[in-house]
Design a protein around this motif. Structure first.
Motif, short mmCIF file in Angstrom:
data_model
loop_
_atom_site.label_atom_id
_atom_site.label_comp_id
_atom_site.label_asym_id
_atom_site.label_seq_id
_atom_site.Cartn_x
_atom_site.Cartn_y
_atom_site.Cartn_z
N PRO A 161 -64.51 -0.98 -87.26
CA PRO A 161 -63.70 -1.85 -86.75
C PRO A 161 -62.95 -2.65 -87.66
O PRO A 161 -62.25 -3.04 -88.00
N GLY A 162 -64.01 -2.97 -88.89
CA GLY A 162 -63.56 -3.59 -90.08
C GLY A 162 -62.60 -2.91 -90.92
O GLY A 162 -61.13 -3.61 -91.34
N VAL A 163 -62.58 -1.68 -91.06
CA VAL A 163 -61.46 -0.87 -91.63
C VAL A 163 -60.19 -0.63 -90.99
O VAL A 163 -58.99 -0.97 -91.34
N ILE A 164 -60.43 -0.70 -89.59
CA ILE A 164 -59.22 -0.35 -88.79
C ILE A 164 -58.50 -1.69 -88.60
O ILE A 164 -57.33 -1.84 -88.76
N TYR A 165 -59.19 -3.19 -88.90
CA TYR A 165 -58.65 -4.34 -88.87
C TYR A 165 -57.92 -4.44 -90.26
O TYR A 165 -56.70 -5.02 -90.44
N VAL A 166 -58.34 -3.96 -91.37
CA VAL A 166 -58.01 -3.89 -92.66
C VAL A 166 -56.61 -3.09 -92.71
O VAL A 166 -55.64 -3.63 -93.13
N PHE A 167 -56.54 -1.95 -92.13
CA PHE A 167 -55.34 -1.14 -91.84
C PHE A 167 -54.30 -2.24 -91.27
O PHE A 167 -53.08 -1.91 -91.59
N SER A 168 -54.63 -2.89 -90.28
CA SER A 168 -53.66 -3.86 -89.49
C SER A 168 -53.07 -4.52 -90.19
O SER A 168 -51.98 -5.22 -89.95
N VAL A 169 -53.60 -5.26 -91.37
CA VAL A 169 -52.92 -6.06 -92.26
C VAL A 169 -52.29 -5.58 -93.50
O VAL A 169 -51.88 -6.18 -94.42
N TYR A 170 -52.06 -4.35 -93.28
CA TYR A 170 -51.31 -3.51 -94.56
C TYR A 170 -50.37 -2.77 -94.05
O TYR A 170 -49.29 -2.39 -94.74
N TYR A 171 -50.24 -2.26 -93.10
CA TYR A 171 -49.42 -1.02 -92.40
C TYR A 171 -48.49 -1.70 -91.13
O TYR A 171 -49.36 -2.21 -90.30
N LEU A 172 -47.58 -1.15 -91.00
CA LEU A 172 -46.73 -1.35 -89.85
C LEU A 172 -47.50 -0.58 -88.66
O LEU A 172 -48.23 0.37 -88.80
N ARG A 173 -47.19 -1.02 -87.37
CA ARG A 173 -47.84 -0.34 -86.32
C ARG A 173 -47.67 1.12 -86.30
O ARG A 173 -48.39 1.98 -86.06
N ARG A 174 -46.23 1.64 -86.62
CA ARG A 174 -46.16 2.80 -86.58
C ARG A 174 -46.46 3.88 -87.71
O ARG A 174 -46.69 4.92 -87.67
N GLU A 175 -47.20 3.13 -88.72
CA GLU A 175 -47.74 3.58 -89.94
C GLU A 175 -49.00 3.94 -89.93
O GLU A 175 -49.74 4.47 -90.39
N ARG A 176 -49.72 3.26 -88.76
CA ARG A 176 -51.36 3.10 -88.89
C ARG A 176 -51.84 4.60 -88.23
O ARG A 176 -52.72 5.10 -88.89
N SER A 177 -51.31 5.29 -87.42
CA SER A 177 -51.78 6.23 -86.61
C SER A 177 -52.23 7.39 -87.48
O SER A 177 -53.62 7.68 -87.34
N TRP A 178 -51.54 7.90 -88.61
CA TRP A 178 -52.02 9.32 -89.08
C TRP A 178 -53.09 8.68 -90.31
O TRP A 178 -53.70 9.51 -90.92
N ARG A 179 -52.86 7.41 -90.62
CA ARG A 179 -53.85 6.99 -91.72
C ARG A 179 -55.07 6.64 -91.03
O ARG A 179 -56.09 7.12 -91.62
N VAL A 180 -55.30 6.27 -89.75
CA VAL A 180 -56.42 6.26 -89.20
C VAL A 180 -57.30 7.56 -89.05
O VAL A 180 -58.13 7.70 -89.11
N ALA A 181 -56.26 8.66 -88.87
CA ALA A 181 -56.64 10.06 -88.29
C ALA A 181 -57.22 10.51 -89.89
O ALA A 181 -58.20 11.07 -89.98
N ILE A 182 -56.61 10.22 -90.95
CA ILE A 182 -57.23 10.58 -92.41
C ILE A 182 -58.50 10.08 -92.27
O ILE A 182 -59.70 10.58 -92.83
N PHE A 183 -58.57 8.74 -92.14
CA PHE A 183 -60.12 7.82 -92.15
C PHE A 183 -61.14 8.64 -91.23
O PHE A 183 -62.02 8.87 -91.77
#
Length: 499
Positions: A161-183
């Motif tokens: 959850p910490g990493v998912i939250y960090v993603f949310s303060v670097y990426y737009l909503r539409r940009e998070r999905s495939w980055r979470v998938a890579i993670f």
């Protein structure tokens, strides 16, 4: 209407990314994705290598019965669930405390805890569970196994959850999905590397007077500890303090985030935001969706070596034969999420992934030829890993309000991992006949439940988006200021859910 307000409403249209933004995103990707994916790979490796250790004789050496082994697996998730939300709320959110809150001794302590930014907190967690993982190789009895598994769950709880939250303060909503998938793809790679590592390390049986299964825990835990020390110099802090970005880049990044959601704003922590998360039916739907998939994800990853061995293969063969299903799962994740992002859709792909996994389980249950059953294992792994990679980014994209989003992400993992506890207990030795036929049927039931929850989210969010479109067309929100939009978060009439 301001430019940012316009972007906020029409963000669904997926505007073209400028050359400047593309260059900025690549720079952020290079800093975040490799290190976070590696940390999650290590996390999944250290929690699931107990399945490989079991095949190498751990339960026999420790005098652990088959039923007690299942209990040990479940205890890990108890620790994980207990520490999930506290780890994310108190040690990940950059909490701002107002004067009236500072009068409380308890919340003054929370104010001090905000100093644990991700640059320190996430590598520290990694170091902690690396040391605990090494300890798994030093235990002498069943009680030690139970205790060390609880500690492993507690120390790993804050990473995802910490990493998912960090993603949310670097990426737009539409940009998070495939980055979470890579993670999240690190979990499938962990399964692939885990089989290879277990086979090679198992050959050290007797070295230093230790069994092969002990060396699996010790060496893989040592690897985690060493990488955690390097991570202190690589993991970034909050976006508004990111040292790897220039001032111009930080300004541009925060401007993009403000126009997209609340991630670029500095919000004051309010307990009401926590209550908003717990009272939102969509937040609970995300949690129950993961609950359905989590049962299958962890039961499959933990019992995969045992299931493959049950097809008639030797221990060393079973260790290596866990590699292909996990490699396929990795490619399935990245391919599916590419198309999911391209067509701006989550729900249909999650449902499709669940159906693929169900087909895999049907093959495993109904077929009698090992080759077809092994093919079923491939489909089950590809489907369940792909579905998880998509659903885990969903609340991060759709829940607005920083505190509410952090709680929603942590709640999703907590409720989801209760499904993992159920999986560990249901795949018990008394139901092991016919390659765990009864538990596999239950897994199909959980996947069907996940399909129902996905459909519920799909329908409810679509209806709400249409309702808000109707209100906007009638001029209902013409007096909504930028401050009100941020305060309302995902309740703002201008907010659109990503489906």
């Amino acid at each position: 209407m301001s430019v940012s307000e316009k972007d906020y409403v029409v963000e669904e249209d997926q505007p073209e990314i400028s050359v400047e933004d593309h260059r900025l995103l690549r720079k952020v990707d290079r800093r975040l994705l490799p290190v976070f994916t590696l940390l999650y790979l290590l996390s999944f490796l250290d929690r699931s290598n107990i399945g490989n250790a079991k095949l190498d004789g751990m339960t026999t050496d420790l005098g652990v019965s088959a039923a007690s082994y299942n209990t040990a697996l479940a205890i890990y998730f108890v620790g994980y669930v207990v520490f999930e939300i506290p780890a994310n709320v108190y040690n990940v959110i950059p909490i701002s405390i107002n004067a009236d809150i500072e009068e409380s001794n308890l919340l003054s302590s929370l104010c001090r805890l905000k100093k644990c930014n991700p640059q320190v907190w996430l590598p520290s967690l990694t170091l902690a569970w690396g040391i605990v993982s090494i300890g798994q190789g030093l235990i002498k009895n069943q009680a030690g196994l139970f205790g060390i598994r609880f500690l492993l769950g507690a120390t790993e709880a804050g990473l995802f959850p910490g990493v998912i939250y960090v993603f949310s303060v670097y990426y737009l909503r539409r940009e998070r999905s495939w980055r979470v998938a890579i993670f999240f793809g690190g979990s499938a790679l962990a399964g692939a590397f885990g089989g290879i590592f277990a086979y090679c390390i198992g050959l050290m049986n007797g070295v230093g007077g230790k069994s092969g299964w002990q060396w699996i825990f010790i060496l893989e835990g040592l690897l985690t500890a060493v990488i955690s020390l390097i991570a202190y110099f690589i993991v970034p802090t909050w976006s508004h303090k990111a040292k790897f970005l220039s001032e111009t880049e930080k300004t541009r990044l925060l401007d993009r985030l403000r126009a997209d959601s609340d991630a670029g704003t500095d919000q004051t922590f309010k307990w009401s935001s926590v209550g908003d998360a717990f009272s939102d039916h969509l937040v609970w739907a995300y949690a129950f969706l993961f609950h359905g998939f989590s049962f299958v994800l962890y039961s499959l990853s933990l019992f995969l070596p045992t299931i493959i061995a049950g097809l008639g293969f030797e221990t060393w063969q079973a260790q290596l034969m866990t590699v292909p299903p996990n490699v396929l799962a990795s490619f399935s994740i990245w391919t599916t999420v590419y198309f999911s992002s391209k067509y701006n859709a989550r729900a249909p792909f999650i449902i499709g992934a669940a159906i693929v996994s169900i087909i895999g389980y049907i093959l495993l249950i109904t077929c009698t030829k090992p080759g077809l059953q092994y093919f079923g294992v491939h489909l089950a792994a590809a489907g369940v890993y792909t579905g998880n990679s998509l659903l885990l980014s969903w609340p991060g994209e759709n829940v607005s309000g920083q505190a509410k989003r952090a709680v929603a992400v942590a709640l999703q993992i907590s409720v989801g991992d209760i499904g993992a506890i159920a999986g560990c207990l249901i795949y018990r030795p008394t139901l092991a006949s016919h390659l765990y036929r009864t538990p596999n049927l239950i897994a199909i039931g959980y996947l069907l439940f996940a399909i129902v929850m996905t459909t519920y989210l799909w329908v409810m969010m679509s209806m709400e988006n249409k309702r808000r479109d109707c209100l906007l067309s009638k001029g209902e929100s013409k007096d909504e200021t930028e401050e009100e939009r941020i305060r309302l978060g995902d309740r703002s009439v201008r907010y659109r859910y990503r489906i």
